[in-house]
Structure formats: structure tokens, C-alpha cells
Design a protein around this motif. Structure first.
Motif, short mmCIF file in Angstrom:
data_model
loop_
_atom_site.label_atom_id
_atom_site.label_comp_id
_atom_site.label_asym_id
_atom_site.label_seq_id
_atom_site.Cartn_x
_atom_site.Cartn_y
_atom_site.Cartn_z
N THR A 85 -19.87 -1.97 67.92
CA THR A 85 -20.74 -2.51 68.97
C THR A 85 -19.92 -3.27 70.01
N LEU A 86 -18.97 -4.07 69.54
CA LEU A 86 -18.13 -4.83 70.48
C LEU A 86 -17.35 -3.91 71.41
N LEU A 87 -16.76 -2.86 70.84
CA LEU A 87 -15.95 -1.95 71.66
C LEU A 87 -16.79 -1.25 72.71
N ARG A 88 -17.97 -0.80 72.32
CA ARG A 88 -18.81 -0.06 73.27
C ARG A 88 -19.44 -0.99 74.30
N ALA A 89 -19.61 -2.27 73.91
CA ALA A 89 -20.22 -3.23 74.84
C ALA A 89 -19.24 -3.70 75.91
N LEU A 90 -17.96 -3.82 75.55
CA LEU A 90 -17.01 -4.45 76.46
C LEU A 90 -16.03 -3.49 77.11
N LEU A 91 -15.98 -2.24 76.64
CA LEU A 91 -15.00 -1.29 77.17
C LEU A 91 -15.68 -0.04 77.71
N GLU A 92 -14.91 0.73 78.48
CA GLU A 92 -15.40 1.98 79.06
C GLU A 92 -14.50 3.13 78.61
N PRO A 93 -15.02 4.36 78.61
CA PRO A 93 -14.16 5.51 78.31
C PRO A 93 -12.93 5.52 79.22
N GLY A 94 -11.79 5.74 78.61
CA GLY A 94 -10.52 5.71 79.35
C GLY A 94 -9.76 4.42 79.19
N ASP A 95 -10.44 3.33 78.77
CA ASP A 95 -9.75 2.06 78.54
C ASP A 95 -8.79 2.18 77.36
N ARG A 96 -7.77 1.32 77.38
CA ARG A 96 -6.78 1.31 76.32
C ARG A 96 -6.82 -0.02 75.57
N VAL A 97 -6.58 0.06 74.26
CA VAL A 97 -6.60 -1.11 73.39
C VAL A 97 -5.29 -1.17 72.61
N SER A 116 -12.11 7.25 69.83
CA SER A 116 -11.22 8.13 70.61
C SER A 116 -12.00 9.33 71.15
N ARG A 117 -12.99 9.80 70.41
CA ARG A 117 -13.82 10.92 70.88
C ARG A 117 -14.73 10.50 72.03
N TRP A 118 -14.97 9.20 72.11
CA TRP A 118 -15.77 8.63 73.19
C TRP A 118 -14.91 8.37 74.42
N GLY A 119 -13.58 8.48 74.27
CA GLY A 119 -12.68 8.31 75.40
C GLY A 119 -11.84 7.07 75.36
N LEU A 120 -11.93 6.29 74.28
CA LEU A 120 -11.13 5.07 74.17
C LEU A 120 -9.75 5.44 73.64
#
Length: 382
Positions: A85-97, A116-120
């Protein structure tokens, strides 16, 4: 609660006022899905549906926010549900962590196989190497994800240094505080933007409930996380919230005993011929000992070590213990032993996060320490 109150006082009272109807000193379990409205839009206490909000869950969330020094807290059905939930709430596809190169296997699987399948995109680096982290952040990483101590190698990340580095380049710092918990370590006070927990572990403390939590120090982060918590729906149920809060009340007392026992176990292992290396921040030989002393109250209840006899000897030692139960998870009152390479971290096999095959991880419980040492002695053969 008043900020001047001590940790245990706040753990017992924050968010837990006696029930106004009956005077019950323990907040009740609101095992309910929906709520009567006083006219259209007339909500009593702001509750309309328990995915969106439940009084028992709210009591837990209030307590966790207080203990971590946050402005908002969110309870979930598991630690991984909180992370997702945190990752999807604060990041967008293409962002890097940036993630630790020895992260928990379930966290690695979430990044590698799900988001990663969502684009992260993610980059594993030694979280203790500030230069390596800085390089990735300068390349445009949007978030630094830190575990400290890490699972299972017990490496220490300098939270304050990571926070300064991340913020200098406009990135967020998230700290998985599961191993230490708010009694031993408060990442938000050291500059972290958000804290995640598997509340299954030390916060619940009794191996009888699964849960997760996010605590943030900024209302600007609380808003999107709250929206996604409600929209995605992997919330903690009322009974699970009640069990977790019951565990939190004794967190300080339990953690002190966990730490006492872990220190004794680490010292014993450090002098044993069957042990090639002990990984415990409380030992002066640990490379993160100084960092731990700076940001932690004590050194925690987790101990990892490498068996000098190799992988098969490590597996056999895990199978021979009697008091140390062979099992996954950690942080309960009972002591657990596991072989990370074949158990909790099997999902990282063959990757950059693969753990040593001779590694054994201990979750040191609160039993009598002499009994724990005797069990390890016989399991290691002397």
C-alpha cells in the motif's frame, strides 16, 4: 497522551480511554461491518463501514502513531500489505527505489515479482554504504527503503545519515522498524519520512496474530496512504487489532527481556568452536555496533550466526534444538530457530540478495536464559 509520559505509560493508555458507555478499561472489539447513520450523511464518530474505519483499529492506530512519534498511522492485514500500500500510494510507475541487498525475502519478492510488473524499478545496494546509496539517489531514485537491523544479516543503517542524503536529492526515506520496534528505535525522530512494521512480530509479540502498520511523520503523506488503505482494502480486522494492541501494552517489558537473553546467547555463540561468525549489533566486533549505540536504546532480540561446518551442519543444528522451535517468523515470547536460505529467504535464492547457506537465524525469546544456552549447546554438539 502527554509527550512527557514514559513509553510504557503511553503503550498502555494511548488511544485506549475507558469505554464511555460501560467504563470498561480495555477498548471493546467492534466486530461490525457497518454502522447506523443518523440521517443521510449523519455519521456517529465518523464511522460508516469498517473497511474505511473501525473503532478498534483506530485505537491501535492512535497508539502506534504515539509510540513512533508520528502524525498518522495505518493498520493492515499483514506487513506486506502495508508495504504494498505504501509503495502504490507514494510512487508512480517508472520510479526507482533503493533497497538493502540483504532485505527480507518477502520484501524482495514484492519488489522483484509484484511491483516490478506495475513499473516500479529497484536497485539493491549495501544499505550501510552511504556512498552506494548516494550514487543511486543522484541517479534519480525516488525512495530509499531501509531495514535496520536488516533481516537476516543484522546490518545497521545510519538512519539520520540516510535521511539527510535522501532529502538532499528530493527522495523519501522509509524504514522497516520491525526488528527494533518503537521501544528500541524511533526512525521518524531521526529524519525518516515513514516507518513500516510487521506487527506480527514484536508489537504483537505472542505469535497469535498477523498484521502490519505504516506510521508517517507528515500529513502530506498520510493523505495518500489513507486513501489507498481504504481503496485497496487490506485492513486489519477488529480482533487482530485488539490482539496486537494487547501485545503492545507489554512491549517495553518484553523487549528488555529479549535483549537480555539475546546478549547472553550472542556471547555464548561467540566463544563456540562450531560458530564461524556471530552477527549481533551488541557485540563490539559488529561493524554496526557504533551506529546501533547511537540510534537504538538496546541491541534487540535477533541473533544470526554462521556455522563453521557449512550448510548441512547448519541445517542439522536447526533440527536438533528442543526449546528453540524450528519455524519462520520472529518476535514472539518463544524462541525460534530457522535456516534463512531454505526458509524465510528462499525467494531470494539465485539473486543478488541470496543469503549464506551456512547462516542460522535466532529469534531469542523470553525463556530462562540458562535453558536457552543449554539447548544451543546440545544442538551445536558441546
Amino acid at each position: 497522551m502527554h509527550e512527557g509520559h514514559g513509553f510504557s505509560t503511553r503503550a498502555i493508555h494511548a488511544g485506549q480511554e475507558p469505554d464511555p458507555l460501560t467504563g470498561a478499561v480495555v477498548p471493546p472489539i467492534y466486530q461490525v461491518s457497518t454502522y447506523k447513520q443518523d440521517g443521510v450523511g449523519g455519521l456517529r464518530g465518523g464511522y460508516d463501514y469498517s473497511r474505511s474505519g473501525n473503532p478498534t483499529r483506530a485505537a491501535l492506530e492512535t497508539c502506534l502513531a504515539d509510540l513512533e512519534g508520528g502524525t498518522g498511522s495505518f493498520a493492515f492485514a499483514s506487513g506486506l500489505a502495508a508495504e504494498d500500500t505504501l509503495l502504490r500510494a507514494l510512487l508512480e510507475p517508472g520510479d526507482r527505489v533503493v533497497i538493502p541487498d540483504d532485505a527480507y525475502g518477502g520484501t524482495f519478492r514484492l519488489f522483484d515479482k509484484v511491483t516490478s510488473r506495475w513499473g516500479l524499478r529497484y536497485a539493491p545496494v549495501p544499505i550501510t554504504d552511504l556512498g552506494a546509496v548516494a550514487e543511486r539517489v543522484r541517479e534519480g531514485a525516488r525512495m530509499v527503503w531501509a531495514e535496520t537491523p536488516t533481516n537476516p544479516l543484522l546490518n545497521l543503517a545510519d538512519i539520520a545519515e540516510l535521511a539527510g542524503l535522501a532529502h538532499e536529492h528530493g527522495a523519501l526515506l522509509v524504514v522497516d522498524n520491525t526488528f527494533a520496534g518503537p521501544y528500541l528505535q524511533r526512525p521518524l525522530a531521526l529524519g525518516a519520512d515513514a516507518v513500516v512494521h510487521s506487527t506480527t512480530k514484536y508489537l504483537g509479540g505472542h505469535s497469535d496474530v498477523v498484521g502490519g502498520a505504516i506510521v508517517v511523520g507528515d500529513d502530506a503523506l498520510a493523505e495518500p496512504i489513507g486513501f489507498h488503505q481504504n481503496s485497496m482494502g487490506a485492513v486489519a480486522g477488529p480482533f487482530d487489532s485488539w490482539l496486537t494492541q494487547r501485545g503492545v501494552k507489554t512491549l517495553a517489558a518484553r523487549m528488555d527481556r529479549h535483549c537480555d537473553n539475546a546478549e547472553a546467547v550472542a556471547e555464548f555463540l561467540a566463544g563456540h568452536d562450531a560458530v564461524a561468525e556471530v552477527l549481533y549489533p551488541g557485540l563490539s566486533t559488529h561493524p554496526g555496533h557504533e551506529v546501533a549505540g547511537k540510534q537504538m536504546r538496546r541491541y534487540g532480540g535477533m541473533v544470526s550466526f554462521r556455522h563453521s561446518g557449512g550448510e548441512q551442519a547448519a541445517v542439522e543444528a536447526c533440527n536438533r534444538t528442543e526449546l528453540f522451535t524450528l519455524g519462520e517468523s520472529l518476535g514472539g515470547v518463544e524462541s525460534l530457530i530457522e535456516h534463512p536460505g531454505r526458509m524465510t529467504h528462499a525467494s531470494a535464492a539465485g539473486s543478488a540478495l541470496e543469503v549464506p547457506a551456512d547462516l542460522i537465524r535466532l529469534s531469542v525469546g523470553i525463556e530462562d536464559p540458562d535453558d536457552l544456552l543449554a539447548d544451543l549447546r546440545q544442538a551445536l554438539g558441546g
